[in-house]
Write a protein that holds these residues in place. Sequence first.
Motif, PDB file in Angstrom:
ATOM      1  N   VAL A   1       0.851  -1.189   0.000  1.00  0.00           N
ATOM      2  CA  VAL A   1       0.000   0.000   0.000  1.00  0.00           C
ATOM      3  C   VAL A   1       0.889   1.243   0.000  1.00  0.00           C
ATOM      4  O   VAL A   1       2.017   1.214   0.508  1.00  0.00           O
ATOM      5  CB  VAL A   1      -0.926   0.008   1.243  1.00  0.00           C
ATOM      6  N   ILE A   2       0.399   2.305  -0.605  1.00  0.00           N
ATOM      7  CA  ILE A   2       1.066   3.613  -0.515  1.00  0.00           C
ATOM      8  C   ILE A   2       0.309   4.424   0.520  1.00  0.00           C
ATOM      9  O   ILE A   2      -0.791   4.914   0.271  1.00  0.00           O
ATOM     10  CB  ILE A   2       1.083   4.333  -1.876  1.00  0.00           C
ATOM     11  N   ALA A   3       0.864   4.504   1.700  1.00  0.00           N
ATOM     12  CA  ALA A   3       0.210   5.179   2.823  1.00  0.00           C
ATOM     13  C   ALA A   3       1.291   5.653   3.790  1.00  0.00           C
ATOM     14  O   ALA A   3       2.380   5.070   3.840  1.00  0.00           O
ATOM     15  CB  ALA A   3      -0.766   4.236   3.531  1.00  0.00           C
ATOM     16  N   PRO A   4       1.014   6.701   4.566  1.00  0.00           N
ATOM     17  CA  PRO A   4       2.012   7.178   5.530  1.00  0.00           C
ATOM     18  C   PRO A   4       2.481   6.058   6.446  1.00  0.00           C
ATOM     19  O   PRO A   4       1.685   5.297   6.997  1.00  0.00           O
ATOM     20  CB  PRO A   4       1.248   8.259   6.302  1.00  0.00           C
ATOM     21  N   GLY A   5       3.793   5.927   6.558  1.00  0.00           N
ATOM     22  CA  GLY A   5       4.388   4.899   7.395  1.00  0.00           C
ATOM     23  C   GLY A   5       4.780   3.645   6.659  1.00  0.00           C
ATOM     24  O   GLY A   5       5.581   2.853   7.168  1.00  0.00           O
ATOM     25  N   ALA A   6       4.215   3.422   5.486  1.00  0.00           N
ATOM     26  CA  ALA A   6       4.561   2.233   4.701  1.00  0.00           C
ATOM     27  C   ALA A   6       5.945   2.409   4.077  1.00  0.00           C
ATOM     28  O   ALA A   6       6.414   3.533   3.846  1.00  0.00           O
ATOM     29  CB  ALA A   6       3.529   1.998   3.608  1.00  0.00           C
ATOM     30  N   ASP A   7       6.605   1.295   3.800  1.00  0.00           N
ATOM     31  CA  ASP A   7       7.850   1.361   3.048  1.00  0.00           C
ATOM     32  C   ASP A   7       7.578   2.020   1.695  1.00  0.00           C
ATOM     33  O   ASP A   7       6.544   1.757   1.064  1.00  0.00           O
ATOM     34  CB  ASP A   7       8.420  -0.034   2.815  1.00  0.00           C
ATOM     35  N   ALA A   8       8.518   2.842   1.261  1.00  0.00           N
ATOM     36  CA  ALA A   8       8.360   3.537  -0.019  1.00  0.00           C
ATOM     37  C   ALA A   8       8.776   2.606  -1.159  1.00  0.00           C
ATOM     38  O   ALA A   8       9.758   2.838  -1.874  1.00  0.00           O
ATOM     39  CB  ALA A   8       9.173   4.820  -0.024  1.00  0.00           C
ATOM     40  N   ASP A   9       8.025   1.518  -1.300  1.00  0.00           N
ATOM     41  CA  ASP A   9       8.142   0.602  -2.438  1.00  0.00           C
ATOM     42  C   ASP A   9       7.089   1.048  -3.445  1.00  0.00           C
ATOM     43  O   ASP A   9       5.890   0.762  -3.288  1.00  0.00           O
ATOM     44  CB  ASP A   9       7.860  -0.837  -2.018  1.00  0.00           C
ATOM     45  N   ILE A  10       7.502   1.744  -4.461  1.00  0.00           N
ATOM     46  CA  ILE A  10       6.558   2.432  -5.347  1.00  0.00           C
ATOM     47  C   ILE A  10       6.990   2.257  -6.799  1.00  0.00           C
ATOM     48  O   ILE A  10       8.175   2.319  -7.131  1.00  0.00           O
ATOM     49  CB  ILE A  10       6.491   3.938  -4.998  1.00  0.00           C
ATOM     50  N   VAL A  11       5.998   2.045  -7.663  1.00  0.00           N
ATOM     51  CA  VAL A  11       6.228   1.927  -9.102  1.00  0.00           C
ATOM     52  C   VAL A  11       5.497   3.061  -9.814  1.00  0.00           C
ATOM     53  O   VAL A  11       4.293   3.256  -9.605  1.00  0.00           O
ATOM     54  CB  VAL A  11       5.727   0.572  -9.639  1.00  0.00           C
ATOM     55  N   VAL A  12       6.218   3.803 -10.608  1.00  0.00           N
ATOM     56  CA  VAL A  12       5.607   4.760 -11.533  1.00  0.00           C
ATOM     57  C   VAL A  12       5.469   4.030 -12.858  1.00  0.00           C
ATOM     58  O   VAL A  12       6.470   3.655 -13.488  1.00  0.00           O
ATOM     59  CB  VAL A  12       6.454   6.029 -11.675  1.00  0.00           C
ATOM     60  N   TYR A  13       4.226   3.805 -13.254  1.00  0.00           N
ATOM     61  CA  TYR A  13       3.930   2.888 -14.359  1.00  0.00           C
ATOM     62  C   TYR A  13       3.297   3.647 -15.515  1.00  0.00           C
ATOM     63  O   TYR A  13       2.311   4.370 -15.338  1.00  0.00           O
ATOM     64  CB  TYR A  13       2.970   1.798 -13.868  1.00  0.00           C
ATOM     65  N   ASP A  14       3.867   3.470 -16.704  1.00  0.00           N
ATOM     66  CA  ASP A  14       3.340   4.120 -17.909  1.00  0.00           C
ATOM     67  C   ASP A  14       2.354   3.178 -18.583  1.00  0.00           C
ATOM     68  O   ASP A  14       2.758   2.181 -19.198  1.00  0.00           O
ATOM     69  CB  ASP A  14       4.488   4.460 -18.850  1.00  0.00           C
ATOM     70  N   PRO A  15       1.049   3.461 -18.516  1.00  0.00           N
ATOM     71  CA  PRO A  15       0.063   2.535 -19.080  1.00  0.00           C
ATOM     72  C   PRO A  15       0.002   2.569 -20.593  1.00  0.00           C
ATOM     73  O   PRO A  15      -0.629   1.705 -21.211  1.00  0.00           O
ATOM     74  CB  PRO A  15      -1.257   3.014 -18.471  1.00  0.00           C
ATOM     75  N   GLN A  16       0.664   3.537 -21.202  1.00  0.00           N
ATOM     76  CA  GLN A  16       0.642   3.657 -22.660  1.00  0.00           C
ATOM     77  C   GLN A  16       1.903   3.130 -23.317  1.00  0.00           C
ATOM     78  O   GLN A  16       1.972   3.050 -24.549  1.00  0.00           O
ATOM     79  CB  GLN A  16       0.449   5.128 -23.055  1.00  0.00           C
ATOM     80  N   ALA A  17       2.902   2.779 -22.538  1.00  0.00           N
ATOM     81  CA  ALA A  17       4.151   2.291 -23.117  1.00  0.00           C
ATOM     82  C   ALA A  17       3.909   1.000 -23.885  1.00  0.00           C
ATOM     83  O   ALA A  17       3.008   0.230 -23.575  1.00  0.00           O
ATOM     84  CB  ALA A  17       5.184   2.063 -22.018  1.00  0.00           C
ATOM     85  N   ARG A  18       4.724   0.761 -24.867  1.00  0.00           N
ATOM     86  CA  ARG A  18       4.647  -0.472 -25.647  1.00  0.00           C
ATOM     87  C   ARG A  18       5.974  -1.220 -25.483  1.00  0.00           C
ATOM     88  O   ARG A  18       7.043  -0.623 -25.523  1.00  0.00           O
ATOM     89  CB  ARG A  18       4.412  -0.179 -27.135  1.00  0.00           C
ATOM     90  N   GLN A  19       5.882  -2.513 -25.317  1.00  0.00           N
ATOM     91  CA  GLN A  19       7.090  -3.323 -25.219  1.00  0.00           C
ATOM     92  C   GLN A  19       6.829  -4.692 -25.828  1.00  0.00           C
ATOM     93  O   GLN A  19       5.692  -5.174 -25.881  1.00  0.00           O
ATOM     94  CB  GLN A  19       7.547  -3.467 -23.764  1.00  0.00           C
ATOM     95  N   THR A  20       7.878  -5.329 -26.282  1.00  0.00           N
ATOM     96  CA  THR A  20       7.810  -6.691 -26.806  1.00  0.00           C
ATOM     97  C   THR A  20       8.760  -7.552 -26.005  1.00  0.00           C
ATOM     98  O   THR A  20       9.962  -7.256 -25.922  1.00  0.00           O
ATOM     99  CB  THR A  20       8.182  -6.735 -28.292  1.00  0.00           C
ATOM    100  N   LEU A  21       8.240  -8.598 -25.398  1.00  0.00           N
ATOM    101  CA  LEU A  21       9.053  -9.437 -24.529  1.00  0.00           C
ATOM    102  C   LEU A  21       9.985 -10.318 -25.358  1.00  0.00           C
ATOM    103  O   LEU A  21       9.598 -10.847 -26.397  1.00  0.00           O
ATOM    104  CB  LEU A  21       8.163 -10.312 -23.645  1.00  0.00           C
ATOM    105  N   SER A  22      11.217 -10.471 -24.871  1.00  0.00           N
ATOM    106  CA  SER A  22      12.198 -11.259 -25.603  1.00  0.00           C
ATOM    107  C   SER A  22      13.364 -11.623 -24.695  1.00  0.00           C
ATOM    108  O   SER A  22      13.738 -10.851 -23.796  1.00  0.00           O
ATOM    109  CB  SER A  22      12.737 -10.475 -26.806  1.00  0.00           C
TER     110      SER A  22
END
Length: 466
Positions: free
Chosen positions: A388-409
């Motif tokens: 969870v992102i909440a006061p007191g939680a570890d700052a384990d955070i992902v900034v995620y681009d929902p429009q990015a394109r990628q091809t797995l390889s």
Amino acid sequence: MSIVIKNGTVLSSTGASAADVLIEGERVAALAMPGGLAEQWSAHAERVIDATGKYVLPGGIDAHTHMEMPFGGTNASDTFETGTTAAAWGGTTTIIDFAKQEKGSSLLSTLDSWQQKADGNCAIDYAFHMIVSDVNETTLKEMRTCVDSGVNSFKMFMAYPGALYSTDGEILLAMQQATETGSMIMMHAENGIAIDELAKQAVNSGRTEPVQHGFTRPPELEGEATHRAISLAQVTKAPLYIVHLSAAQALAEVASARNDGQNVFAETCPQYLYLSVEDLAKPGFEGAKYVASPPLRDKSHQPDLWRGLRTNDLSVVSTDHCPFCYVEQKELGRADFRLIPNGMPGVEHRMDLLHQGVVAGEISLARWVELTSTTPARMFGLYPRKGVIAPGADADIVVYDPQARQTLSAATHHMNVDYSAYEGFALTGQAETVLSRGRVLVDAGEFHGAPGHGRFLERELCQYLN
């Protein structure tokens, strides 16, 4: 260090909201609506991350990985260093790995051994489950000591006779101990006795190709074992977590038990949502890349699994990440599918693959976060420090681009394995910036983490037990 993440959409298991996030040191300090207060934070922050058009979500928790695991005369190809680094690239900031007890060894010596493997080598935080393969009086006593040490989940196997397999009586004894301590029994639910007989018959008749791994582990035998595990848990009143559920028959057993109010939970994995027995049947020896247990199923099972994710009969998506290189390792079974090391790579791609479920309308954004982060944290005693992102939680955070394109390889992934189970998959969405306890690990295509940053996590008991 003070960091502000601004202008993003903060996701949680309950929804989404426009908010800015203030990080002080290793923890989340505050959240605020965009503007006013957040602008004051930005003026004094050491770094400001602009998340305009991006999701800001809690770091992923992969509750089922096997780094450096010995299996079939070889070892999983990812070390704790390479595996946790790859996990960070994909937005996973915590793993729960398995310490594997060998026959004749103690649980405590096993835990010490795995601690030595991981200590100083992990790029992200980590915890352990225990694999119990030798049930005896000492093991049962040591289960309690493990709980006191923050390791309170114990995996058992109804498969692999002669190696990891436990009898129903041994499972019952371990479940009784789990009931006393409030700990969790995790179950690999396949009828290994019947499977071994089917596999022997296949080889004796000359059927040795990789697809036979799937044919000799039919879904009915996963359903039967799941039913039997649930029955034993009902008798002992033990909490039960079915790992890597792959088949509609097994899911029906879990759903029925949950409808009856039993403390039964289950996870599935991306490979069962996106791959199938058709991959196991690829020509030549290519199908060996997809040998894992339970095996990949017919595609007809996939709609049921997605439905289970929506209804919470499937509560978690983990990877069962256990990679073996195609060359030299998978090839050990070229003449006999029974000798192919069981396992597939995936820790780097779990968050992205499940995001495709959002793109396709199978699950919501909130459910995406719940399945990949919040529920694993609650299930395995890490919440609210993680998930969870909440006061007191570890700052384990992902900034995620929902429009990015990628091809797995395999040419671009960071896992230490020479193939990709998802080669050529075109995905929408990608982690852009990944923080672990306030440290930027991944940013704009570069890795800034290091082995040793990750810390061992002592876990509390499951929060879902009634």
